[in-house]
Design an enzyme around this catalytic site. Structure first.
Site, PDB file in Angstrom:
ATOM      1  N   GLY A   1      45.704  50.920  43.158  1.00 34.15           N
ATOM      2  CA  GLY A   1      46.805  49.971  43.016  1.00 34.15           C
ATOM      3  C   GLY A   1      46.953  49.066  44.223  1.00 34.15           C
ATOM      4  N   CYS A   2      46.829  49.641  45.401  1.00 36.47           N
ATOM      5  CA  CYS A   2      46.996  48.864  46.633  1.00 36.47           C
ATOM      6  C   CYS A   2      45.872  47.840  46.795  1.00 36.47           C
ATOM      7  CB  CYS A   2      47.069  49.787  47.842  1.00 36.47           C
ATOM      8  SG  CYS A   2      48.510  50.886  47.771  1.00 36.47           S
ATOM      9  N   THR A   3      44.673  48.205  46.375  1.00 32.74           N
ATOM     10  CA  THR A   3      43.549  47.274  46.432  1.00 32.74           C
ATOM     11  C   THR A   3      43.757  46.119  45.460  1.00 32.74           C
ATOM     12  OG1 THR A   3      42.054  49.024  47.140  1.00 32.74           O
ATOM     13  CG2 THR A   3      41.050  47.068  46.149  1.00 32.74           C
TER      14      THR A   3
ATOM     15  N   ALA B   1      46.478  43.848  47.015  1.00 32.34           N
ATOM     16  CA  ALA B   1      45.989  43.111  48.185  1.00 32.34           C
ATOM     17  C   ALA B   1      44.999  42.020  47.775  1.00 32.34           C
ATOM     18  CB  ALA B   1      45.340  44.074  49.178  1.00 32.34           C
TER      19      ALA B   1
END
Length: 151
Positions: A43-45, A48
């Site tokens: 999710g963070c990738t 970002a």
């Protein structure tokens, strides 16, 4: 979440290169301040990389993007290099800013309760005032949502 209309708490944190940044450094610009759980997770990738793709449009609208997590400077550097991220990642290993912005919360994951960063994003105006606040955002949709919030 902090209330809209309040002054955003100032901070000083190191970026992925070890240089210190404070919120006061960005007076006169809009700031997208987003908090995320961890570098190099799915999710963070997604979040970002989507911020990275839209970054030129954020800049056209006079905004900078600052990502904050409790990961180390070295972790942020690897994350930035792996995905070619064009914006600043701030390391808050002590969770001081994460707590000041009220995003360190109890989370439930597969029935297990733990404390962690709740994915949240603030839009801070040129004078350092919070004008929009979004909690529990969807990683893939949040960057476009924030670009729309700049209209």
């Amino acid at each position: 979440m902090l209330e809209i209309g309040t002054t955003a708490p100032d901070f000083t944190l190191p970026d992925q290169n070890g240089a210190l940044h404070s919120l006061a450094d960005y007076r006169g610009q809009k700031v997208i301040l987003y908090f995320y759980p961890r570098d190099n997770t799915a999710g963070c990738t997604k979040q970002a990389c989507a911020f990275g793709e839209l970054y030129p449009q954020f800049r056209e609208k006079g905004a900078v993007v600052l990502g904050v997590s409790k990961d180390s400077v070295a972790s942020h550097k690897r994350f930035e290099e792996k995905y070619g991220l064009p914006f600043t990642l701030l390391s808050d290993t002590e969770k001081e800013v994460i707590q000041a912005y009220d995003v360190w919360k109890e989370k439930k994951n597969y029935g297990k309760v733990s404390m962690g960063v709740v994915r949240s994003t603030y839009l801070i105006d040129e004078n350092g005032v919070i004008v929009k606040a979004f909690g529990r955002v969807k990683a893939a949709e949040n960057p476009a949502q924030m670009l729309g919030a700049l209209e």
